[in-house]
Structures are given as C-alpha cells and as structure tokens.
Design a protein around this motif. Structure first.
Motif, PDB file in Angstrom:
ATOM      1  N   ALA A 283       0.824  -1.209   0.000  1.00 26.17           N
ATOM      2  CA  ALA A 283       0.000   0.000   0.000  1.00 26.17           C
ATOM      3  C   ALA A 283       0.851   1.248   0.000  1.00 26.17           C
ATOM      4  O   ALA A 283       0.487   2.270  -0.553  1.00 26.17           O
TER       5      ALA A 283
ATOM      6  N   ALA B 253       2.848   4.849  -6.894  1.00 23.78           N
ATOM      7  CA  ALA B 253       1.560   4.819  -7.591  1.00 23.78           C
ATOM      8  C   ALA B 253       1.693   4.013  -8.875  1.00 23.78           C
ATOM      9  O   ALA B 253       2.677   4.136  -9.603  1.00 23.78           O
TER      10      ALA B 253
ATOM     11  N   TYR C 283     -12.322  -2.286 -10.758  1.00 25.14           N
ATOM     12  CA  TYR C 283     -11.594  -1.360  -9.882  1.00 25.14           C
ATOM     13  C   TYR C 283     -12.083   0.047 -10.180  1.00 25.14           C
ATOM     14  O   TYR C 283     -11.917   0.555 -11.284  1.00 25.14           O
TER      15      TYR C 283
ATOM     16  N   ASN D 249      -9.326  10.410  -4.347  1.00 26.23           N
ATOM     17  CA  ASN D 249      -7.962  10.533  -3.810  1.00 26.23           C
ATOM     18  C   ASN D 249      -6.943   9.714  -4.593  1.00 26.23           C
ATOM     19  O   ASN D 249      -5.858   9.419  -4.101  1.00 26.23           O
ATOM     20  N   GLN D 250      -7.318   9.319  -5.830  1.00 28.83           N
ATOM     21  CA  GLN D 250      -6.431   8.571  -6.716  1.00 28.83           C
ATOM     22  C   GLN D 250      -6.028   7.207  -6.149  1.00 28.83           C
ATOM     23  O   GLN D 250      -4.924   6.708  -6.384  1.00 28.83           O
ATOM     24  N   THR D 251      -6.945   6.607  -5.390  1.00 28.02           N
ATOM     25  CA  THR D 251      -6.793   5.218  -4.983  1.00 28.02           C
ATOM     26  C   THR D 251      -7.931   4.424  -5.615  1.00 28.02           C
ATOM     27  O   THR D 251      -8.922   4.990  -6.076  1.00 28.02           O
TER      28      THR D 251
ATOM     29  N   THR E 235     -10.715   1.069  -5.444  1.00 28.39           N
ATOM     30  CA  THR E 235     -11.472   0.157  -4.595  1.00 28.39           C
ATOM     31  C   THR E 235     -12.248  -0.807  -5.487  1.00 28.39           C
ATOM     32  O   THR E 235     -12.702  -0.443  -6.572  1.00 28.39           O
TER      33      THR E 235
ATOM     34  N   GLY F  86      -7.242  -0.317  -2.310  1.00 30.32           N
ATOM     35  CA  GLY F  86      -6.587   0.845  -1.725  1.00 30.32           C
ATOM     36  C   GLY F  86      -5.297   1.260  -2.398  1.00 30.32           C
ATOM     37  O   GLY F  86      -4.633   2.184  -1.923  1.00 30.32           O
ATOM     38  N   ALA F  87      -4.904   0.619  -3.482  1.00 30.28           N
ATOM     39  CA  ALA F  87      -3.644   0.957  -4.141  1.00 30.28           C
ATOM     40  C   ALA F  87      -3.709   2.358  -4.740  1.00 30.28           C
ATOM     41  O   ALA F  87      -4.747   2.803  -5.226  1.00 30.28           O
ATOM     42  N   GLN F  88      -2.575   3.052  -4.675  1.00 29.63           N
ATOM     43  CA  GLN F  88      -2.462   4.387  -5.264  1.00 29.63           C
ATOM     44  C   GLN F  88      -2.195   4.229  -6.764  1.00 29.63           C
ATOM     45  O   GLN F  88      -1.402   3.382  -7.184  1.00 29.63           O
TER      46      GLN F  88
END
Length: 454
Positions: A59, A63, A339, A344-346, A348, A385-387
């Motif tokens: 995490a 990015a 996805y 926030n550029q993540t 989910t 949750g990955a950027q």
C-alpha cells in the motif's frame, strides 16, 4: 627426476591456467549467489496478499500507472452469435444449346454480367445453311399455294356461270387446303432452324458474377458438357445460412410473423472486420433433433461485392435491445469485479453482475454510477486501496501508433525527422536516392570528425 627445460615450461603454463580457471569459477559462483539472494529479497517484498487472495504492490509503494474509462448508460443489443455460410441466391451453369466450334468469347472471368448479355459465339455456318434450305422450301410452297388459290377463284367464277363442274371446284379447294398445311409445316421448320441459329450466340441466363472459364476458343462444345462454358452465381443480393439454438425459435418466429425487422451482422473469421449488414428472412420448418438447432436464412444486399458464395462468416443476430442500461468496458471486468478510481487517486473493488456484451462494452448491475472511472489496463498490478496514476489513453494510443508506424517504415526512413519523411515522400526515385547518399555522406563526415577530436 630431471625434466628438460621445455617440459618444465609447459608444466608451469598448465598450472598457471588451472589456477586462473579456479579463480574465475569461484568468482562466478559468488556473483550468482548474490544475484539469487537479491532476487529472493525483491520477490518477497513485492508479494503482499491482497483482497480475494490476489497479490500486488504494498500500500505504501509507488503509484501504479493505469488506463481508465467511464461508466455510462447506453442502449445495448442482445445478440445471438452463430457460424454461417454464404449461399448464392441463384446459380446457373452456362452450357451450349447446340454443338459446334467455339469461335468467340465476350467475357472475362469474375465479371459481373446482366441477364441476356452475350457471352460466347459458336460457328454458325451449318445452322445458317439449314435455315436457308427450309426458308427456300417455304417460299416454294407459298408460291404453289398462291397459284392454287387463284385457280380456285377462277373455278368458282365459272361455277357461278354454270360453265364448270362443281367436282372440279371441290378438288381445287382441297388442293388449296393441302398446300396451306404444307406452308404451315414449312413455317415451323423455318422457326426451328432460326432458333437453332440463335443458339450459336450464348447469352447469360441470369445476372450475377462469372466464375472461371471451362472451355477455350477452338473447342467443340456440346449441350451434354458437364461443366459447360462458365458458371454464374447471383450474389446481389446474397443469403447467409446459419443455425440458431431452439431456445430462440418461438421468439424469432413470433417476431417474423409480426413483421419485425431483425438485424444481422456478418464478421470475418477473426471477428475484427464487419463484412455486411442485413436482416433475417426466414426460419426452417423443422428443428434438427441431433443438434437442437434450427436453420435460419438472412439476406444481404452485397452492394460492394465483398461476399462470395460458400464463404465462411461469423453471424450476429440481434434478438432484443436493452434501453439505457449501465455499461462498462469489457476490459474493466475481472472475475465479476471492477476497480473504481476514487477522488484521492486510490482504487477500490466493486462487485458487479455482468449482463450482455455488445462490441467492447458490457452491461452491468452494481454499485456504480454514470461518470465513474474504472480501470481498463493495469488491473493485474492492483489491490484494494492501491495508489494509481491515470494515464491519458489518447497519448498512449498516439505512442503505440508512432511505434507501429516506425516499425513499418524502411530502415533508411526510421532515423528521419517527420519533416524529412514528408520531404522524401514527395521526391522522385532519383531525388530520393541522391538525398540518402548526401545524408550518409554527412553522417560519415560527422563520425570522422568526432573520431579525430578524440
């Protein structure tokens, strides 16, 4: 023991070579072990369990670059796919109707011809002679009939004056009727001879596309020839025959009975290029119990002539349409998940229910709204949750196109600027040759100057 000096020299060189080889082997083993440990350490740090047993970057890592597309609402077609074969609307083998030597050909193989168009000519001389013979017999008998009719008129005038026996008048009248029959028979023979003469000009019985020629000039052709002269297939319009699952039979039969238009598309083997658009015409009157399918036929105008008889095609029949349903790109769906890129550029994960597919879009149901961005490329590197960093799809496409264009260029063109390429494209072959010779001379001069400077 005492060895000669030459032998002692060779032994020393051999020992020295063995020592050097041993040192190199030890150094190689040490380097390989270090690389293996570094690889194991890197792989362990990168394998972090993600949602659903997936692995991905940590995490807190950098990015991940991804491509995205937008969720939207649109009309989606419900398609049934099948494999079909093109059937000519009509096929005719052009055969000679009389025997004779083939003298002229008036067509080219593969041409489009109209009904009645002249295709070939057979030697007509024997048929012209026969026609002239029966025509002469007709003229002779017509003259005899005319003379007999005049005699009958004179006999009838004399009979009115009671100057001749009635039996003679009756005999003359019978002779006139006999000659009338002869003239009628002669006229039939003339018509038959004229028809045979007309058969020496071979014409197209239907409009369509010609196949390959089956006879050459100088051949003696006959009506019994199996292959004939050439084959004509009517391909404008043309039909596609394919099989549909029996589950769709009742619905399709009802729609056809109501006069609804059922669009059909034809695609090539790789399903990358559309070949034609038409509509469903008819269903067969029985279901094949062995396959559980029913044969269907669709008609296509084939105005551009791209469809051929017996051609293999992929068929897509539209049986329904879903109005304004939620859709995402088909590349965004993986195991009933997408996805979603957040503010926030993540990313989910969102679970979805997949519906029908139409082209590169698929209808879905789930917690998505029109305008949401979903990941279409780079999914395998993501977890919950990955950027991410969104890459402009247009720029990626331009880069890919530039790479493809450069790879397709000749070796001599790849190092040129766009301006130089445009300039070369306008040159004649002689100017292009001189241009490249000058360019090579300039590059060689620069390389020589650079070497002298060192």
């Amino acid at each position: 023991m005492h060895f000669p000096q030459s032998v002692r020299g060779r032994v020393s060189v051999a020992w020295l070579a063995l020592v050097v080889a041993a040192l190199l082997l030890v150094a190689g083993l040490w380097w390989w072990q270090g690389q293996r440990q570094a690889a194991n350490t890197s792989g362990t740090s990168a394998q972090t369990p993600g949602r659903g047993g997936r692995t991905g970057p940590a995490a807190g890592g950098a990015a991940q670059p991804v491509s995205v597309d937008v969720v939207d609402r649109r009309d989606m077609r419900v398609l049934v796919s099948a494999i079909g074969t093109m059937n000519a609307r009509a096929t005719a083998v052009v055969r000679a109707k009389v025997s004779g030597e083939l003298q002229k050909l008036h067509f080219k193989e593969g041409d489009e011809v109209k009904a009645g168009q002249l295709l070939a000519e057979i030697d007509p001389r024997s048929f012209q002679a026969a026609f002239g013979q029966v025509q002469g017999a007709l003229q002779r008998d017509q003259a005899q009939l005319k003379n007999a009719q005049l005699d009958l008129q004179r006999y009838q005038a004399l009979l009115a004056q009671d100057s001749i026996a009635s039996q003679q008048v009756d005999s003359q009248a019978a002779l006139v009727r006999q000659l009338q029959g002869t003239v009628a028979a002669d006229q039939g023979q003339v018509d038959a001879a004229k028809l045979q003469l007309s058969y020496t000009k071979v014409t197209a019985p239907i409009a369509g596309r010609l196949g390959l020629r089956q006879a050459d000039l100088g051949n003696v052709v006959n009506p019994s020839d199996t292959n004939g002269l050439v084959t004509i297939t009517q391909v404008r319009p043309i039909d596609a025959v394919f099989s549909l699952p029996e589950a769709h039979v009742s619905t399709l039969a009802q729609q056809l009975a109501q006069g609804q238009e059922l669009p059909v598309e034809l695609w090539d083997r790789e399903q990358k290029q559309i070949l034609g658009k038409g509509r469903l015409n008819a269903l067969d009157n029985a279901i094949d119990t062995g396959t559980g399918t029913v044969k269907a036929k669709a008609a296509f105008a084939n105005a551009d002539g791209r469809l051929f008889a017996n051609q293999f095609v992929n068929v897509k029949l539209q049986v329904n349409q879903l109005d304004q349903v939620l859709t995402v790109p088909a590349t965004a769906v993986q195991n009933n998940y997408v996805y979603l890129v957040q503010a926030n550029q993540t990313v989910t994960q969102r679970k979805i229910q997949v519906g029908v597919t139409d082209g590169d879009r698929v209808s879905v149901q789930g917690d998505l709204r029109p305008g949401d961005q979903v990941v279409t490329d780079g999914i395998d590197r993501l977890r919950e949750g990955a950027q991410v960093t969104v890459i402009d799809a247009a720029k990626v496409q331009k880069v890919d196109q530039a790479v493809q264009d450069a790879s397709s260029l000749p070796q001599s063109m790849r190092n040129l600027t766009p301006e130089q390429r445009a300039q070369v494209a306008k040159m004649s072959p002689e100017e292009r040759k001189a241009f490249f010779q000058k360019l090579r001379a300039e590059r060689n001069g620069k390389a020589a100057a650079s070497g002298n400077g060192r």
